[in-house]
Design an enzyme around this catalytic site. Structure first.
Site, mmCIF file in Angstrom:
data_model
loop_
_atom_site.group_PDB
_atom_site.id
_atom_site.type_symbol
_atom_site.label_atom_id
_atom_site.label_comp_id
_atom_site.label_asym_id
_atom_site.label_seq_id
_atom_site.Cartn_x
_atom_site.Cartn_y
_atom_site.Cartn_z
ATOM 1 N N TYR A 67 9.431 -2.973 6.631
ATOM 2 C CA TYR A 67 9.162 -3.685 7.877
ATOM 3 C C TYR A 67 10.152 -4.827 8.097
ATOM 4 O O TYR A 67 10.485 -5.143 9.231
ATOM 5 C CB TYR A 67 7.753 -4.285 7.869
ATOM 6 C CG TYR A 67 6.675 -3.338 8.313
ATOM 7 C CD1 TYR A 67 6.371 -2.213 7.560
ATOM 8 C CD2 TYR A 67 5.945 -3.577 9.473
ATOM 9 C CE1 TYR A 67 5.367 -1.343 7.962
ATOM 10 C CE2 TYR A 67 4.939 -2.719 9.877
ATOM 11 C CZ TYR A 67 4.660 -1.607 9.126
ATOM 12 O OH TYR A 67 3.672 -0.750 9.523
ATOM 13 N N LYS A 116 5.142 5.692 -4.742
ATOM 14 C CA LYS A 116 5.875 6.951 -4.751
ATOM 15 C C LYS A 116 6.957 6.797 -5.816
ATOM 16 O O LYS A 116 8.162 6.896 -5.552
ATOM 17 C CB LYS A 116 6.454 7.206 -3.350
ATOM 18 C CG LYS A 116 7.098 8.559 -3.170
ATOM 19 C CD LYS A 116 6.130 9.716 -2.996
ATOM 20 C CE LYS A 116 6.829 11.045 -3.119
ATOM 21 N NZ LYS A 116 5.933 12.204 -3.033
ATOM 22 N N ASP A 144 1.074 10.426 -1.509
ATOM 23 C CA ASP A 144 0.652 11.689 -0.908
ATOM 24 C C ASP A 144 -0.674 12.163 -1.517
ATOM 25 O O ASP A 144 -1.545 12.685 -0.812
ATOM 26 C CB ASP A 144 1.745 12.770 -1.005
ATOM 27 C CG ASP A 144 2.442 12.831 -2.364
ATOM 28 O OD1 ASP A 144 2.482 11.815 -3.085
ATOM 29 O OD2 ASP A 144 2.945 13.913 -2.722
ATOM 30 N N ASP A 165 0.060 0.694 5.865
ATOM 31 C CA ASP A 165 -0.145 0.912 7.295
ATOM 32 C C ASP A 165 -0.794 2.270 7.536
ATOM 33 O O ASP A 165 -1.784 2.398 8.256
ATOM 34 C CB ASP A 165 1.202 0.828 8.019
ATOM 35 C CG ASP A 165 1.076 1.081 9.508
ATOM 36 O OD1 ASP A 165 0.179 0.483 10.128
ATOM 37 O OD2 ASP A 165 1.865 1.882 10.051
ATOM 38 N N ASP A 170 -5.201 3.006 7.941
ATOM 39 C CA ASP A 170 -5.685 3.611 9.180
ATOM 40 C C ASP A 170 -6.402 4.920 8.894
ATOM 41 O O ASP A 170 -7.454 5.204 9.478
ATOM 42 C CB ASP A 170 -4.532 3.812 10.171
ATOM 43 C CG ASP A 170 -4.373 2.598 11.080
ATOM 44 O OD1 ASP A 170 -5.127 1.618 10.910
ATOM 45 O OD2 ASP A 170 -3.508 2.615 11.968
HETATM 46 C C1 LIG Z 1 7.316 15.957 -6.124
HETATM 47 C C2 LIG Z 1 7.803 15.165 -4.936
HETATM 48 C C3 LIG Z 1 9.193 14.641 -5.171
HETATM 49 C C4 LIG Z 1 7.693 15.969 -3.662
HETATM 50 C C5 LIG Z 1 8.098 15.127 -2.463
HETATM 51 O O1 LIG Z 1 7.691 13.961 -2.329
HETATM 52 O O2 LIG Z 1 8.804 15.656 -1.618
HETATM 53 C C6 LIG Z 1 6.319 16.545 -3.353
HETATM 54 O O3 LIG Z 1 5.370 15.538 -3.158
HETATM 55 C C7 LIG Z 1 6.411 17.414 -2.134
HETATM 56 O O4 LIG Z 1 5.880 17.062 -1.073
HETATM 57 O O5 LIG Z 1 7.054 18.472 -2.225
HETATM 58 C C1 LIG Z 2 1.505 -2.792 15.559
HETATM 59 C C2 LIG Z 2 2.151 -2.498 14.225
HETATM 60 C C3 LIG Z 2 3.463 -3.226 14.095
HETATM 61 C C4 LIG Z 2 1.213 -2.812 13.062
HETATM 62 C C5 LIG Z 2 1.823 -2.446 11.728
HETATM 63 O O1 LIG Z 2 2.412 -1.373 11.583
HETATM 64 O O2 LIG Z 2 1.698 -3.261 10.802
HETATM 65 C C6 LIG Z 2 -0.159 -2.128 13.121
HETATM 66 O O3 LIG Z 2 -0.036 -0.751 13.035
HETATM 67 C C7 LIG Z 2 -1.013 -2.660 11.994
HETATM 68 O O4 LIG Z 2 -1.294 -1.922 11.046
HETATM 69 O O5 LIG Z 2 -1.390 -3.848 12.052
#
Ligand SMILES: CC(C)[C@H](C(=O)O)[C@@H](O)C(=O)O
Ligand SMILES: CC(C)[C@H](C(=O)O)[C@@H](O)C(=O)O
Lengths: 351, 351
Positions: free
Chosen positions: A142, A189, A221, A245, A249
């Site tokens: 950010y 990650k 992930d 973020d 959410d």
């Molecule tokens: C293992 C990892 C590096 C890989 C990625 O982040 O791309 C996996 O999570 C995927 O989505 O294939």
């Molecule tokens: C509006 C945006 C910049 C903000 C962020 O990404 O931090 C919002 O999504 C939040 O989570 O407060």
């Protein structure tokens, strides 16, 4: 206690929901013998319209000299279709976070027994969910250097973290876990990103100072999956700005009570308290917005002053309102509903 | 058609599920008059153990000289607790993606009527979901410069995108949308990131070439919510590497059929086809792993050669197996279940 609270109502439904939180806070103050001085200030699209910028210096001065900030919501559709517009409400938000040093965004996701059926998840999946994210809020991609090169054909964003930034956030995470279920999940990650490896090694080094806390490390992930599958398996989660973020959410909708979720943004100094819902411009001025998330944000504010009985009084009156059907139309299931200000009045008079 | 297919079984359950996909593919080939030559090659932890690296040059040569790659899964728990280990299976994956130019990861999420109750979501939320993510796979923060400075106290990762990288991915997205629901959602964080603004402006400029496609732009945090709330409102989504990593995994669990979801990674040249589930080492060698995701990945492989009847034959036999209860224990709901190889045999003989 004497409290000076900066009041940043913002845009859309912000002013309406803030009004109810003020009523309820005043009722709490008079019941417990505190004195609150509210200091209104401009922010968001409202501030852009009035003075040309979303977080004016005057607003910053008011925040800095207050004990806390109670925040409504910002954002207006007229800015939505042009993300590269020079002045945008969101910039005010980012500037404010940085200027006030609000490095820890506290985002609880919990359930209300009476609202379980609002969740998109099956009841057995969501039941008992009570988790808190601590999202780092003033670092990462950010705030890293960003821009264009090769005549605009290449864009870049830098993600940067220092060990100190990770430490202060993780410390809050460990401390929070100690007051709760004593479980901490570090979300990163680390199999791909160097910043994530810094996060992980920093948290690993802190484990010995909190021997009672059970620490786990999960890739972002994997957490995005488990939040949908077994949200009730989490207690406290700490993570960097961008992951936070997205995941906070995601977490907010699984409870089905998004309109009720409060949040806090804390620093070493001042705290800011706000509902997680947005400015919802379509509902503005209609007296239909649900004020409970903002009222519960005020509860977090009292609790952050270590005024726990005060916070509890607010949480209890919100529960009572839910149980007795004193709710806005979003929660009424087609049954009887009340206006934003009626709900606020009821909450204040039942404190 | 004569097809040379590189066969990268990988780790854990990889070899077992790959075996079944080979059986089914051979059955398809003999039914439709094709000739497949399989070229096994090492990858993942298996390759590290054998030759010291996760994606050896020899494997790369085999892939390069093949018409497609069929991939199992990689990853072994012995590498999991040390994300900074010098040699890791994941590095092989990233190296392979880059070396083969696999810039577009195609990740469908769809539902099987007979499996709707496996979803963590309520039936009315998940029903009818049929979406595809196109995740950019060879750029962004995964491949930008990364490292430490200030004696290791500061870590950084750079996210970089060029307009060309965005264009070639978006082009695949538009084309895919034209063959499906004609809706394209560009997922970004254009209110914060410069790379996202490049994504958005590039896609906006392409809209006029696909007048029939209805394009929307959503922030990544909003998509993380709507995927849980209304997954069936999406058709094709395009996004950058890291957002795609998080969101495709989130999407994969909402269907409740993660063990059945295939994927493809495409470039300008060769394609790679793999199940989205991991190497699941606890189940390795037990003949209990569900081979259907790998079998469906083979279907995607045939379809990518424009052999649509062949792909359809595979999809139909999988549906038939599901309807007739010819399933592994993960899908048996405590009822009768079959081993990995029995399911594979059944599928092959019912082609
Ligand atoms: C293992 C990892 C590096 C890989 C990625 O982040 O791309 C996996 O999570 C995927 O989505 O294939
Ligand atoms: C509006 C945006 C910049 C903000 C962020 O990404 O931090 C919002 O999504 C939040 O989570 O407060």
């Amino acid at each position: 206690m004497k409290l000076n609270i900066a009041l940043l109502a913002g845009d859309g439904i912000g002013p309406e929901v803030i009004d109810q939180a003020v009523k309820v806070s005043n009722a709490v103050a008079s019941k417990f013998g505190h004195e609150i001085t509210w200091k209104p200030a401009l922010t968001g699209a409202t501030a852009i319209d009035a003075v040309g910028e979303p977080y004016p210096d005057e607003t910053h001065e008011i925040c800095k000299s207050s004990d806390a900030v109670l925040f409504g919501a910002i954002g207006h559709p007229k800015f939505d279709n042009d993300p590269s517009a020079k002045v945008r409400p969101e910039q005010g938000l980012l500037k404010m976070r940085k200027a006030l040093g609000l490095f820890a965004n506290v985002r609880p996701t919990f359930t209300f027994p009476s609202l379980l059926d609002k969740s998109p998840l099956k009841k057995e999946r969501i039941e008992g969910t009570d988790l808190v994210f601590l999202r780092e809020l003033t670092g990462g991609i950010y705030f890293g250097e960003k821009g264009r090169r090769e005549e605009g054909e290449t864009a870049y964003d830098n993600c940067v973290y220092t060990r100190e930034e990770v430490k202060r956030l993780a410390k809050k995470g460990f401390e929070l876990a100690m007051t709760r279920g004593k479980k901490l999940c570090c979300v990163d990650k680390a199999n791909v990103l160097e910043t994530s490896r810094l996060w992980r090694e920093t948290v690993q080094a802190m484990e010995k100072d909190y021997p009672e806390v059970e620490v786990s490390y999960e890739f972002v992930d994997a957490v995005a999956m488990r939040l949908v599958q077994w949200p009730n398996s989490y207690d406290v989660l700490i993570t960097e700005n961008l992951f936070g973020d997205i995941l906070t959410d995601e977490a907010s909708v699984i409870s089905g009570s998004m309109g009720l979720m409060p949040s806090a943004s804390l620093g070493s100094d001042i705290g800011l308290f706000e509902p997680i819902h947005g400015s919802y411009p379509q509902a503005a001025g209609k007296n239909i917005a649900n004020p409970m998330a903002t009222v519960l944000s005020a509860a977090m504010m009292f609790e952050n002053f270590s005024l726990h009985a005060e916070g509890k009084a607010i949480r209890e009156v919100v529960n009572k309102a839910l149980n007795e059907g004193m709710v806005t139309e979003d929660l009424a299931d087609g049954g009887k509903s009340y206006g934003t200000s009626e709900v606020g009045d009821w909450l204040a008079s039942n404190i």
